[in-house]
Design an enzyme around this catalytic site. Structure first.
Site, PDB file in Angstrom:
ATOM      1  N   CYS A  20     -19.070  -4.010 -17.404  1.00 34.68           N
ATOM      2  CA  CYS A  20     -19.144  -3.633 -15.986  1.00 34.68           C
ATOM      3  C   CYS A  20     -20.304  -4.330 -15.277  1.00 34.68           C
ATOM      4  CB  CYS A  20     -19.288  -2.117 -15.862  1.00 34.68           C
ATOM      5  SG  CYS A  20     -19.426  -1.565 -14.158  1.00 34.68           S
ATOM      6  N   TYR A  42      -6.590   6.877   3.843  1.00 37.98           N
ATOM      7  CA  TYR A  42      -6.764   5.817   2.849  1.00 37.98           C
ATOM      8  C   TYR A  42      -6.036   4.538   3.267  1.00 37.98           C
ATOM      9  CZ  TYR A  42      -5.793   2.624  -0.801  1.00 37.98           C
ATOM     10  OH  TYR A  42      -5.659   1.451  -1.461  1.00 37.98           O
ATOM     11  N   ASP A  65      -9.672   5.423  -2.892  1.00 36.93           N
ATOM     12  CA  ASP A  65      -8.523   5.921  -3.653  1.00 36.93           C
ATOM     13  C   ASP A  65      -9.023   6.583  -4.939  1.00 36.93           C
ATOM     14  OD1 ASP A  65      -9.390   3.774  -5.127  1.00 36.93           O
ATOM     15  OD2 ASP A  65      -7.384   3.180  -5.715  1.00 36.93           O
ATOM     16  N   CYS A 100     -25.894   2.577 -13.386  1.00 37.55           N
ATOM     17  CA  CYS A 100     -24.856   3.598 -13.325  1.00 37.55           C
ATOM     18  C   CYS A 100     -25.447   4.905 -13.846  1.00 37.55           C
ATOM     19  CB  CYS A 100     -23.643   3.203 -14.164  1.00 37.55           C
ATOM     20  SG  CYS A 100     -22.381   4.486 -14.254  1.00 37.55           S
ATOM     21  N   GLU A 112       0.819  -1.209   0.000  1.00 33.39           N
ATOM     22  CA  GLU A 112       0.000   0.000   0.000  1.00 33.39           C
ATOM     23  C   GLU A 112       0.856   1.264   0.000  1.00 33.39           C
ATOM     24  OE1 GLU A 112      -3.016   0.439  -0.602  1.00 33.39           O
ATOM     25  OE2 GLU A 112      -3.767  -1.610  -0.470  1.00 33.39           O
ATOM     26  N   CYS A 122     -13.652   0.642 -15.611  1.00 30.70           N
ATOM     27  CA  CYS A 122     -14.137   2.016 -15.415  1.00 30.70           C
ATOM     28  C   CYS A 122     -12.935   2.963 -15.492  1.00 30.70           C
ATOM     29  CB  CYS A 122     -14.850   2.136 -14.078  1.00 30.70           C
ATOM     30  SG  CYS A 122     -15.867   3.618 -13.913  1.00 30.70           S
TER      31      CYS A 122
END
Length: 403
Positions: free
Chosen positions: A236, A138, A156, A242, A55, A226
């Site tokens: 998707c 985060y 994020d 959406c 990370e 995306c």
DNA sequence: TATCCGTGGTA
DNA sequence: TTACCAAGGAT
């Protein structure tokens, strides 16, 4: 009515498609999840050390770039105790080329602190994690969800994009962050213990969820489907409801306030050789390229000319004959572009290094913590004859040299 | 809150 | 080519 009953009632009130999003997301993830060096086989919880290390490296850095660095670090320092016992200098050398060097300093500081204050075990709460160097909101949420199974949603850049499209969030970033965080949390699946009817020990917001998978599913979705441009909406799992897709302007999300570009800065860099050794120094701990190795040079100012820059080398006064290499080395930082004129010179065989500087063999430059801009400077000064020449040389301005 | 922090990939 | 983007954090 207790709080759990209220939560269940509320869940039934949402539209059926929306209620199905978390499940559809996880089903998609189970079929399409990327295999990455820091991801264990499906169903297994990754160990906190690997999750943390990956990370930190992945902050503002692509998966492809991080891969080799992650493997290299894990091989050299397999656990927190090993990393915490290493010297900061060695960590910086291993980090060289990855950028954002304060991450490396914080990585080392964090390892030391976990060993000293937490007995070598990472805290398992977001609050505890956020108290560690280099871990912000985060990263704390990501480690908490991925390594400890806590029911929380890290947000994020990928998730911001996916969520802002899914809900057609009109508010621009960064103001929209709190709203997006709230909307993203609706994509978390139900706590498994609770979904099964739960015991008294199960609490919403605690472990036993697939929150880590939900978050990584959104990240994979954002990176492969995306995407910022030309998203592959047909593939998707959330395309049914959406909001941006319904409107047909997916690419316009997330809305963002325009940012201004930094002004060009100029300076000079000095490539001084004594035989097969190069004169270098270490930059101050804080700030731009903190703690990294550089060749001596002028400071970098807006619209500075060469002669002014050359005068800023009082320590190098003993050197008589400077040769100015043709062209300039160019480099673009996050907030400003840079042009460096490169001067070369040869020092006498037994010349001592000026205060704060040292001679290092050109052959071992790869062992130094050299940021890319300095690799370009040295390659240019040495005439691109060394094996340390710009590894990204493809011609054109991006090669780092311009006339 | 806005600015400062690297580097590589992409269209 | 330029501009944007990438698993953000510290100040």
């Amino acid at each position: 009515m207790n709080s759990r009953a209220i939560a269940k009632t509320r869940r039934r009130e949402v539209a059926p498609e929306a209620a199905g999003r978390p499940a559809r997301l996880l089903e998609w993830y189970d079929r399409h999840r990327r295999r990455l060096p820091w991801r264990p086989p499906a169903g297994e919880c990754a160990d906190p050390y690997s999750v943390w290390l990956s990370e930190i490296m992945l902050q503002q850095t692509g998966v492809k770039t991080v891969g080799p660095y992650f493997e290299k670090f894990l091989a050299r320092w397999p656990d927190i105790a090993a990393l915490g016992s290493a010297s900061l200098d060695e960590v910086l050398r291993m980090w060289a080329g990855l950028g954002y060097y304060s991450r490396a300093r914080n990585l080392h500081a964090c390892a030391v602190k976990v060993l000293r204050d937490h007995g070598g075990a990472f805290p398992d709460t977001e609050q505890g994690l956020q108290s560690l160097p280099g871990i912000g909101p985060y990263t704390a949420a990501a480690i908490s969800a991925i390594a400890f199974g806590r029911r929380t949603m890290p947000v994020d850049g990928n998730i911001e994009r996916v969520v802002s499209r899914l809900f057609a969030v009109e508010e621009p970033l960064p103001q929209a962050k709190p709203l997006i965080q709230q909307l993203a949390a609706t994509l978390l699946g139900a706590n498994e213990m609770e979904a099964r009817g739960g015991g008294e020990e199960s609490r919403v917001g605690d472990e036993n969820s697939r929150a880590g998978d939900s978050a990584q599913a959104l990240m994979d979705l954002g990176s492969s489907i995306c995407t910022p441009k030309k998203p592959a909406c047909a593939l998707c799992p959330l395309n049914d409801d959406c909001a941006a897709r319904v409107r047909g302007d997916q690419e316009s999300f997330p809305r963002k306030a325009p940012k201004k570009a930094g002004a060009l800065r100029r300076g000079a860099a000095f490539v001084v050789l004594r035989g097969d050794r190069l004169l270098v120094r270490t930059r101050p701990e804080k700030g731009l390229l903190g703690g990294m190795t550089e060749v001596p040079g002028s400071d970098w100012r807006a619209a500075q000319d060469d002669k002014t820059a050359l005068k800023q080398a009082p320590e190098l006064k003993g050197i008589a004959r400077w040769h100015r290499k043709a062209g300039v080395v160019t480099h673009v930082f996050t907030h400003f572009p840079l042009e460096l004129a490169v001067y070369t010179a040869h020092a006498p065989a037994r010349a001592r290094a000026p205060a704060g500087m040292r001679w290092v063999p050109v052959a071992t430059l790869d062992d130094e913590a050299l940021p890319n801009v300095m690799r370009k400077v040295i390659a240019h000064g040495l005439g691109d004859r060394s094996p340390h020449a710009d590894r990204n040389h493809r011609g054109g301005a991006r090669s780092g040299v311009r006339s």
